[in-house]
Write a protein that holds these residues in place. Structure first.
Motif, PDB file in Angstrom:
ATOM      1  N   ARG A 195     -15.580  23.117  48.160  1.00 40.81           N
ATOM      2  CA  ARG A 195     -14.491  22.097  47.917  1.00 40.81           C
ATOM      3  C   ARG A 195     -14.067  22.563  46.629  1.00 40.81           C
ATOM      4  NH1 ARG A 195     -15.513  16.896  49.964  1.00 40.81           N
ATOM      5  NH2 ARG A 195     -15.994  17.951  51.404  1.00 40.81           N
ATOM      6  N   MET A 196     -12.718  22.850  46.741  1.00 43.34           N
ATOM      7  CA  MET A 196     -11.895  23.329  45.536  1.00 43.34           C
ATOM      8  C   MET A 196     -10.701  22.564  45.323  1.00 43.34           C
ATOM      9  SD  MET A 196     -11.958  27.553  45.799  1.00 43.34           S
ATOM     10  CE  MET A 196     -13.527  28.288  45.653  1.00 43.34           C
ATOM     11  N   SER A 197     -10.485  22.189  44.284  1.00 44.75           N
ATOM     12  CA  SER A 197      -9.272  21.608  43.634  1.00 44.75           C
ATOM     13  C   SER A 197      -8.303  22.569  43.300  1.00 44.75           C
ATOM     14  CB  SER A 197      -9.336  20.282  42.793  1.00 44.75           C
ATOM     15  OG  SER A 197     -10.341  19.280  43.319  1.00 44.75           O
ATOM     16  N   LEU A 198      -7.133  22.633  43.727  1.00 45.09           N
ATOM     17  CA  LEU A 198      -6.271  23.758  43.422  1.00 45.09           C
ATOM     18  C   LEU A 198      -4.987  23.133  42.659  1.00 45.09           C
ATOM     19  CD1 LEU A 198      -6.677  25.903  46.760  1.00 45.09           C
ATOM     20  CD2 LEU A 198      -7.910  26.264  44.308  1.00 45.09           C
ATOM     21  N   SER A 199      -4.564  23.600  41.401  1.00 36.80           N
ATOM     22  CA  SER A 199      -3.245  23.238  40.997  1.00 36.80           C
ATOM     23  C   SER A 199      -2.244  24.365  40.928  1.00 36.80           C
ATOM     24  CB  SER A 199      -3.583  22.477  39.743  1.00 36.80           C
ATOM     25  OG  SER A 199      -3.963  23.298  38.780  1.00 36.80           O
ATOM     26  N   THR A 200      -1.150  24.095  40.862  1.00 37.29           N
ATOM     27  CA  THR A 200       0.028  25.141  40.550  1.00 37.29           C
ATOM     28  C   THR A 200      -0.001  25.378  39.048  1.00 37.29           C
ATOM     29  OG1 THR A 200       1.420  23.373  40.219  1.00 37.29           O
ATOM     30  CG2 THR A 200       1.515  24.220  42.464  1.00 37.29           C
ATOM     31  N   PRO A 201       0.152  26.527  38.500  1.00 38.80           N
ATOM     32  CA  PRO A 201       0.069  26.809  36.986  1.00 38.80           C
ATOM     33  C   PRO A 201       1.456  26.098  36.403  1.00 38.80           C
ATOM     34  CG  PRO A 201       0.740  28.770  38.455  1.00 38.80           C
ATOM     35  CD  PRO A 201       0.401  27.579  39.599  1.00 38.80           C
ATOM     36  N   LYS A 202       1.014  25.669  35.179  1.00 36.31           N
ATOM     37  CA  LYS A 202       1.992  25.077  34.266  1.00 36.31           C
ATOM     38  C   LYS A 202       2.904  26.126  33.828  1.00 36.31           C
ATOM     39  CE  LYS A 202      -0.680  20.983  33.512  1.00 36.31           C
ATOM     40  NZ  LYS A 202      -2.021  21.033  33.272  1.00 36.31           N
ATOM     41  N   ASN A 203       2.420  27.387  33.877  1.00 34.17           N
ATOM     42  CA  ASN A 203       3.448  28.377  32.937  1.00 34.17           C
ATOM     43  C   ASN A 203       4.250  29.023  33.983  1.00 34.17           C
ATOM     44  OD1 ASN A 203       4.123  30.870  31.969  1.00 34.17           O
ATOM     45  ND2 ASN A 203       2.102  31.214  30.940  1.00 34.17           N
ATOM     46  N   GLY A 204       5.206  29.133  34.011  1.00 32.65           N
ATOM     47  CA  GLY A 204       6.263  29.729  34.796  1.00 32.65           C
ATOM     48  C   GLY A 204       5.957  31.035  35.285  1.00 32.65           C
ATOM     49  N   ASN A 205       5.504  31.958  34.403  1.00 33.37           N
ATOM     50  CA  ASN A 205       5.018  33.244  34.647  1.00 33.37           C
ATOM     51  C   ASN A 205       3.780  33.535  35.450  1.00 33.37           C
ATOM     52  OD1 ASN A 205       7.528  33.843  33.102  1.00 33.37           O
ATOM     53  ND2 ASN A 205       6.194  33.983  31.168  1.00 33.37           N
ATOM     54  N   ALA A 206       3.126  32.585  35.653  1.00 30.34           N
ATOM     55  CA  ALA A 206       1.608  32.768  36.123  1.00 30.34           C
ATOM     56  C   ALA A 206       1.939  33.141  37.533  1.00 30.34           C
ATOM     57  CB  ALA A 206       1.024  31.438  35.892  1.00 30.34           C
ATOM     58  N   GLN A 207       0.997  33.809  37.904  1.00 30.95           N
ATOM     59  CA  GLN A 207       1.152  34.465  39.423  1.00 30.95           C
ATOM     60  C   GLN A 207       0.099  33.631  40.657  1.00 30.95           C
ATOM     61  OE1 GLN A 207       0.339  38.454  39.448  1.00 30.95           O
ATOM     62  NE2 GLN A 207       1.837  39.028  38.174  1.00 30.95           N
ATOM     63  N   HIS A 208      -0.852  32.899  40.000  1.00 32.16           N
ATOM     64  CA  HIS A 208      -1.706  32.294  40.917  1.00 32.16           C
ATOM     65  C   HIS A 208      -2.261  31.062  40.779  1.00 32.16           C
ATOM     66  CE1 HIS A 208      -2.722  36.658  41.790  1.00 32.16           C
ATOM     67  NE2 HIS A 208      -3.119  36.679  40.707  1.00 32.16           N
ATOM     68  N   LEU A 209      -2.520  30.338  41.742  1.00 27.00           N
ATOM     69  CA  LEU A 209      -3.053  28.916  41.743  1.00 27.00           C
ATOM     70  C   LEU A 209      -4.300  28.949  40.894  1.00 27.00           C
ATOM     71  CD1 LEU A 209      -2.669  27.696  45.393  1.00 27.00           C
ATOM     72  CD2 LEU A 209      -1.166  27.198  43.646  1.00 27.00           C
ATOM     73  N   ARG A 210      -4.544  27.868  40.265  1.00 24.66           N
ATOM     74  CA  ARG A 210      -5.701  27.686  39.365  1.00 24.66           C
ATOM     75  C   ARG A 210      -6.532  26.834  40.233  1.00 24.66           C
ATOM     76  NH1 ARG A 210      -2.779  30.808  37.001  1.00 24.66           N
ATOM     77  NH2 ARG A 210      -2.152  30.639  34.734  1.00 24.66           N
ATOM     78  N   VAL A 211      -7.866  27.244  39.881  1.00 28.36           N
ATOM     79  CA  VAL A 211      -9.062  26.212  40.508  1.00 28.36           C
ATOM     80  C   VAL A 211      -9.649  25.557  39.566  1.00 28.36           C
ATOM     81  CG1 VAL A 211     -11.460  26.062  41.598  1.00 28.36           C
ATOM     82  CG2 VAL A 211     -10.004  28.361  41.854  1.00 28.36           C
TER      83      VAL A 211
END
Length: 163
Positions: free
Chosen positions: A120-136
Protein backbone atom coordinates in the motif's frame (compact mmCIF):
# COMPACT_ATOMS: atom_id res chain seq x y z
CA UNK A 1 -3.08 8.86 -10.27
CA UNK A 2 -5.33 11.84 -10.74
CA UNK A 3 -3.18 14.88 -11.54
CA UNK A 4 -5.48 17.15 -9.47
CA UNK A 5 -4.72 15.26 -6.25
CA UNK A 6 -1.39 15.85 -4.58
CA UNK A 7 -1.39 12.57 -2.57
CA UNK A 8 -3.15 9.29 -3.24
CA UNK A 9 -2.89 5.82 -1.71
CA UNK A 10 -2.91 2.75 -3.94
CA UNK A 11 -2.26 -0.96 -3.71
CA UNK A 12 0.77 -1.41 -5.97
CA UNK A 13 2.96 -4.25 -7.17
CA UNK A 14 6.63 -3.52 -7.70
CA UNK A 15 7.55 -4.62 -11.21
CA UNK A 16 11.26 -3.83 -11.09
CA UNK A 17 13.77 -1.46 -9.55
CA UNK A 18 16.66 0.30 -11.20
CA UNK A 19 19.56 -1.45 -9.51
CA UNK A 20 22.22 0.60 -11.31
CA UNK A 21 22.14 3.41 -8.74
CA UNK A 22 20.38 3.06 -5.38
CA UNK A 23 22.26 5.80 -3.58
CA UNK A 24 23.38 9.39 -3.51
CA UNK A 25 25.90 11.07 -1.23
CA UNK A 26 24.68 13.80 1.14
CA UNK A 27 26.16 16.00 3.85
CA UNK A 28 25.82 14.26 7.20
CA UNK A 29 24.79 17.53 8.88
CA UNK A 30 22.26 19.16 6.53
CA UNK A 31 21.63 16.30 4.05
CA UNK A 32 22.28 18.47 0.99
CA UNK A 33 23.12 16.41 -2.08
CA UNK A 34 26.86 16.29 -2.77
CA UNK A 35 28.62 15.76 -6.11
CA UNK A 36 29.68 12.22 -7.03
CA UNK A 37 33.39 13.06 -6.67
CA UNK A 38 33.01 14.70 -3.23
CA UNK A 39 35.29 13.13 -0.59
CA UNK A 40 33.32 10.96 1.85
CA UNK A 41 35.24 12.41 4.78
CA UNK A 42 34.03 15.98 4.16
CA UNK A 43 30.69 17.68 4.77
CA UNK A 44 29.27 20.21 2.32
CA UNK A 45 30.84 23.61 1.80
CA UNK A 46 27.88 25.35 3.47
CA UNK A 47 28.29 23.42 6.72
CA UNK A 48 32.09 23.66 6.58
CA UNK A 49 31.80 27.47 6.36
CA UNK A 50 29.08 27.72 9.01
CA UNK A 51 30.52 25.28 11.55
CA UNK A 52 34.31 25.43 11.46
CA UNK A 53 34.67 22.45 13.80
CA UNK A 54 32.33 20.28 11.73
CA UNK A 55 34.35 20.37 8.51
CA UNK A 56 35.36 16.79 9.17
CA UNK A 57 31.80 15.65 9.93
CA UNK A 58 31.73 13.82 6.62
CA UNK A 59 29.01 12.63 4.35
CA UNK A 60 26.63 9.70 4.22
CA UNK A 61 24.76 7.70 1.64
CA UNK A 62 21.00 8.00 1.29
CA UNK A 63 18.65 5.84 -0.74
CA UNK A 64 17.14 7.05 -4.01
CA UNK A 65 15.43 4.08 -5.62
CA UNK A 66 13.71 4.39 -8.99
CA UNK A 67 11.09 1.69 -9.52
CA UNK A 68 8.30 0.68 -11.86
CA UNK A 69 5.03 -0.11 -10.14
CA UNK A 70 1.63 -1.27 -11.29
CA UNK A 71 -1.79 -0.47 -9.90
CA UNK A 72 -4.96 -2.13 -11.12
CA UNK A 73 -5.22 0.57 -13.81
CA UNK A 74 -1.74 1.75 -14.75
CA UNK A 75 2.00 1.10 -14.83
CA UNK A 76 4.35 3.98 -14.06
CA UNK A 77 7.71 4.93 -12.60
CA UNK A 78 8.08 6.34 -9.09
CA UNK A 79 11.00 7.35 -6.94
CA UNK A 80 11.52 6.24 -3.37
CA UNK A 81 13.81 8.32 -1.16
CA UNK A 82 15.65 7.36 2.01
CA UNK A 83 12.95 7.31 4.71
CA UNK A 84 10.61 5.10 2.70
CA UNK A 85 13.38 2.98 1.14
CA UNK A 86 14.63 2.09 4.64
CA UNK A 87 11.26 0.40 5.24
CA UNK A 88 11.74 -1.71 2.10
CA UNK A 89 15.40 -2.52 2.68
CA UNK A 90 15.41 -2.76 6.48
CA UNK A 91 18.72 -0.92 6.83
CA UNK A 92 20.45 2.35 6.06
CA UNK A 93 21.87 3.09 2.62
CA UNK A 94 25.41 3.02 4.07
CA UNK A 95 24.79 -0.46 5.53
CA UNK A 96 23.36 -1.84 2.29
CA UNK A 97 26.19 -0.27 0.26
CA UNK A 98 28.80 -1.86 2.54
CA UNK A 99 27.08 -5.23 2.19
CA UNK A 100 26.74 -4.87 -1.61
CA UNK A 101 30.41 -3.90 -1.94
CA UNK A 102 31.40 -7.21 -0.35
CA UNK A 103 28.63 -9.21 -2.05
CA UNK A 104 28.06 -7.96 -5.61
CA UNK A 105 24.92 -10.11 -6.01
CA UNK A 106 23.05 -7.99 -3.43
CA UNK A 107 21.66 -5.31 -5.75
CA UNK A 108 20.36 -7.84 -8.30
CA UNK A 109 18.95 -9.92 -5.45
CA UNK A 110 17.14 -6.84 -4.09
CA UNK A 111 15.39 -6.50 -7.43
CA UNK A 112 14.35 -10.16 -7.40
CA UNK A 113 13.12 -9.95 -3.80
CA UNK A 114 10.94 -6.90 -4.43
CA UNK A 115 9.65 -7.98 -7.85
CA UNK A 116 5.92 -8.71 -7.63
CA UNK A 117 5.66 -7.72 -3.96
CA UNK A 118 2.43 -5.88 -3.08
CA UNK A 119 2.44 -2.70 -1.00
CA UNK A 120 0.00 0.00 0.00
CA UNK A 121 1.82 3.09 -1.25
CA UNK A 122 1.06 6.73 -0.74
CA UNK A 123 2.16 8.59 -3.85
CA UNK A 124 2.58 12.34 -4.16
CA UNK A 125 3.28 14.68 -7.00
CA UNK A 126 6.73 16.26 -6.82
CA UNK A 127 6.95 19.78 -5.45
CA UNK A 128 9.86 20.55 -7.77
CA UNK A 129 8.60 21.46 -11.25
CA UNK A 130 11.63 19.80 -12.86
CA UNK A 131 11.05 16.39 -11.24
CA UNK A 132 9.97 13.57 -13.54
CA UNK A 133 8.54 10.93 -11.20
CA UNK A 134 5.90 10.61 -8.51
CA UNK A 135 7.27 10.28 -4.98
CA UNK A 136 6.52 7.36 -2.68
CA UNK A 137 5.76 8.97 0.68
CA UNK A 138 4.84 5.83 2.61
CA UNK A 139 4.88 2.11 2.02
CA UNK A 140 3.19 -0.70 3.94
CA UNK A 141 3.56 -4.35 2.89
CA UNK A 142 0.29 -6.10 2.09
CA UNK A 143 1.69 -9.55 2.85
CA UNK A 144 2.08 -10.15 6.59
CA UNK A 145 5.13 -12.38 6.00
CA UNK A 146 7.07 -9.61 4.23
CA UNK A 147 10.67 -9.32 5.39
CA UNK A 148 13.00 -6.46 4.43
CA UNK A 149 15.44 -6.93 1.56
CA UNK A 150 18.55 -7.02 3.78
CA UNK A 151 17.22 -10.10 5.60
CA UNK A 152 16.76 -11.98 2.31
CA UNK A 153 20.18 -11.10 0.91
CA UNK A 154 21.90 -12.02 4.18
CA UNK A 155 20.07 -15.35 4.14
CA UNK A 156 21.06 -15.86 0.49
CA UNK A 157 24.69 -15.12 1.40
CA UNK A 158 24.56 -17.75 4.14
CA UNK A 159 23.08 -20.33 1.75
CA UNK A 160 25.74 -19.55 -0.86
CA UNK A 161 28.47 -19.85 1.78
CA UNK A 162 27.19 -23.26 2.89
CA UNK A 163 27.02 -24.58 -0.68
Amino acid sequence: MDSRKSVTTEICAILCIDSSNFFYRACSLCERTLPEDHPASRCCIHCANRYATSASAGSKLLFRVLMSIATDEKVFNVICFDRVARALFGCSADEFWDFARLHPFATAAANRVLEGELFRMSLSTPKNGNAQHLRVTSVVPVRSEYRPVIEYVRQLKAVMKDS
